[in-house]
Design a protein around this motif. Structure first.
Motif, short mmCIF file in Angstrom:
data_model
loop_
_atom_site.label_atom_id
_atom_site.label_comp_id
_atom_site.label_asym_id
_atom_site.label_seq_id
_atom_site.Cartn_x
_atom_site.Cartn_y
_atom_site.Cartn_z
N ALA A 28 -15.29 22.56 45.19
CA ALA A 28 -15.06 22.98 46.57
C ALA A 28 -16.07 22.33 47.51
CB ALA A 28 -15.15 24.50 46.68
N PHE A 29 -17.32 22.28 47.09
CA PHE A 29 -18.35 21.65 47.92
C PHE A 29 -18.07 20.16 48.12
CE2 PHE A 29 -22.42 19.39 48.26
CZ PHE A 29 -22.87 19.93 49.46
N ILE A 30 -17.65 19.49 47.05
CA ILE A 30 -17.38 18.05 47.15
C ILE A 30 -16.15 17.79 48.01
CG2 ILE A 30 -16.71 16.02 45.81
CD1 ILE A 30 -18.57 17.01 43.61
N ILE A 31 -15.17 18.68 47.97
CA ILE A 31 -13.98 18.51 48.82
C ILE A 31 -14.33 18.79 50.28
CG2 ILE A 31 -11.72 19.52 49.35
CD1 ILE A 31 -11.27 19.71 46.31
N LEU A 32 -15.19 19.78 50.52
CA LEU A 32 -15.58 20.13 51.89
C LEU A 32 -16.54 19.13 52.52
CD1 LEU A 32 -16.22 23.96 51.74
CD2 LEU A 32 -14.72 22.79 53.32
N ILE A 51 -7.34 14.04 60.08
CA ILE A 51 -6.60 15.29 59.93
C ILE A 51 -6.87 15.90 58.56
CG2 ILE A 51 -4.49 14.30 59.05
CD1 ILE A 51 -4.71 17.14 61.58
N GLY A 52 -7.34 15.09 57.63
CA GLY A 52 -7.71 15.60 56.31
C GLY A 52 -8.86 16.58 56.38
N GLY A 53 -9.62 16.55 57.46
CA GLY A 53 -10.73 17.48 57.61
C GLY A 53 -10.27 18.91 57.73
N VAL A 54 -9.16 19.14 58.41
CA VAL A 54 -8.62 20.49 58.56
C VAL A 54 -8.14 21.01 57.21
CG1 VAL A 54 -6.84 21.89 59.66
CG2 VAL A 54 -7.99 20.08 60.95
N SER A 55 -7.41 20.18 56.50
CA SER A 55 -6.93 20.61 55.18
C SER A 55 -8.09 20.72 54.19
CB SER A 55 -5.86 19.65 54.66
OG SER A 55 -6.35 18.34 54.62
N ILE A 59 -8.61 24.07 52.08
CA ILE A 59 -8.58 24.01 50.62
C ILE A 59 -9.97 24.27 50.03
CG2 ILE A 59 -8.23 22.47 48.65
CD1 ILE A 59 -5.85 21.31 50.21
N GLY A 60 -11.00 23.69 50.64
CA GLY A 60 -12.36 23.92 50.15
C GLY A 60 -12.78 25.37 50.25
N THR A 61 -12.40 26.03 51.35
CA THR A 61 -12.72 27.45 51.51
C THR A 61 -11.98 28.30 50.50
OG1 THR A 61 -13.07 27.08 53.87
CG2 THR A 61 -12.74 29.35 53.16
N LEU A 62 -10.71 28.01 50.27
CA LEU A 62 -9.95 28.76 49.28
C LEU A 62 -10.50 28.56 47.87
CD1 LEU A 62 -6.31 28.29 50.61
CD2 LEU A 62 -7.69 30.37 50.64
N LEU A 63 -10.93 27.33 47.56
CA LEU A 63 -11.55 27.09 46.26
C LEU A 63 -12.87 27.83 46.12
CD1 LEU A 63 -10.85 23.29 45.69
CD2 LEU A 63 -9.97 25.18 44.35
N ALA A 64 -13.64 27.89 47.19
CA ALA A 64 -14.90 28.65 47.15
C ALA A 64 -14.63 30.14 46.94
CB ALA A 64 -15.69 28.41 48.43
N ILE A 65 -13.58 30.66 47.57
CA ILE A 65 -13.20 32.06 47.36
C ILE A 65 -12.79 32.29 45.91
CG2 ILE A 65 -11.45 33.79 47.95
CD1 ILE A 65 -11.59 32.68 50.83
N CYS A 66 -12.06 31.35 45.34
CA CYS A 66 -11.69 31.46 43.92
C CYS A 66 -12.93 31.46 43.03
CB CYS A 66 -10.75 30.32 43.52
SG CYS A 66 -9.08 30.48 44.15
N LEU A 89 -4.85 20.18 42.79
CA LEU A 89 -3.81 19.15 42.78
C LEU A 89 -3.33 18.83 44.19
CD1 LEU A 89 -1.77 20.18 39.62
CD2 LEU A 89 -3.31 18.22 39.88
N VAL A 90 -3.24 19.85 45.03
CA VAL A 90 -2.87 19.62 46.43
C VAL A 90 -3.97 18.83 47.14
CG1 VAL A 90 -2.47 20.77 48.64
CG2 VAL A 90 -1.32 21.58 46.59
N ALA A 91 -5.22 19.14 46.82
CA ALA A 91 -6.34 18.44 47.45
C ALA A 91 -6.35 16.96 47.11
CB ALA A 91 -7.67 19.06 47.00
N LEU A 92 -5.84 16.61 45.95
CA LEU A 92 -5.76 15.20 45.57
C LEU A 92 -4.92 14.41 46.56
CD1 LEU A 92 -6.47 13.12 43.36
CD2 LEU A 92 -4.35 13.76 42.24
N VAL A 93 -3.86 14.99 47.05
CA VAL A 93 -2.96 14.31 47.97
C VAL A 93 -3.43 14.42 49.42
CG1 VAL A 93 -0.59 14.28 48.83
CG2 VAL A 93 -1.01 14.74 46.42
N VAL A 94 -3.98 15.58 49.79
CA VAL A 94 -4.19 15.89 51.19
C VAL A 94 -5.59 15.55 51.70
CG1 VAL A 94 -4.14 17.78 52.85
CG2 VAL A 94 -2.45 17.69 51.04
N THR A 95 -6.61 15.69 50.90
CA THR A 95 -7.99 15.61 51.40
C THR A 95 -8.77 14.46 50.80
OG1 THR A 95 -8.81 17.05 49.68
CG2 THR A 95 -8.09 18.10 51.70
N ASN A 96 -8.62 13.28 51.31
CA ASN A 96 -9.41 12.11 50.89
C ASN A 96 -9.47 11.97 49.37
OD1 ASN A 96 -10.05 11.60 53.59
ND2 ASN A 96 -11.78 13.01 53.49
N LEU A 97 -8.33 11.96 48.75
CA LEU A 97 -8.21 11.91 47.29
C LEU A 97 -8.97 13.04 46.62
CD1 LEU A 97 -8.42 8.11 46.45
CD2 LEU A 97 -6.45 9.61 46.23
N GLY A 98 -8.95 14.21 47.21
CA GLY A 98 -9.58 15.37 46.61
C GLY A 98 -11.07 15.22 46.45
#
Length: 143
Positions: A28-32, A51-55, A59-66, A89-98
């Motif tokens: 989550a930290f690396i994605i954020l 726009i990947g910053g919003v996603s 996604i990073g916040t939801l992963l941190a909650i998990c 898996l969604v982060a791989l597509v949406v956020t700078n290759l996850g």
């Protein structure tokens, strides 16, 4: 005092999927991290603001909650593990290759560990044999 604190932490850690939560939190930290940090090299500032910053934030916040739920509520480890795998898996597509693949890999590993974790302690080998009631017989090789 330090030894007592370490033993208390170890006892706490063994009752929950600690390593799964740690891997998910690292992912989550690396994605954020990349979309919101500008790296300064001399007079040049390198910044990935898309726009990947919003996603990545979502996604990073939801992963941190998990990750936090894996540590604090181990009974929800199956749901948190499945959500973690799907989000990574969604982060791989949406956020700078996850998080440049590292965030996705760490989150996938953490999600897999969460799904596979059980709170039942392993039985010693002697106890398993005694539970069966018989010792395994040895085969006699014909000569």
């Amino acid at each position: 005092m330090l030894l007592k604190a370490w033993r208390a932490f170890t006892a706490w850690r063994r009752g929950r999927p600690f390593w799964a939560g740690l891997f998910v939190a690292a992912g989550a930290f690396i994605i954020l991290f990349p979309p919101f940090v500008g790296v300064k090299l001399g007079d040049m500032v390198i910044s990935i603001k898309t726009i990947g910053g919003v996603s990545a934030l979502l996604i990073g916040t939801l992963l941190a909650i998990c990750a936090v739920s894996l540590w604090l509520q181990p009974k929800f480890r199956l749901a948190a593990g499945i959500v973690t795998v799907l989000l990574s898996l969604v982060a791989l597509v949406v956020t700078n290759l996850g998080g440049f693949l590292m965030g996705t890999i760490l989150s996938l590993l953490g999600g897999a560990l969460a799904v596979a974790w059980t709170d039942n302690p392993k039985e010693p080998k002697k106890a398993k044999k005694a539970k069966r009631g018989t010792e395994p017989t040895q085969r006699v090789q014909p000569t």
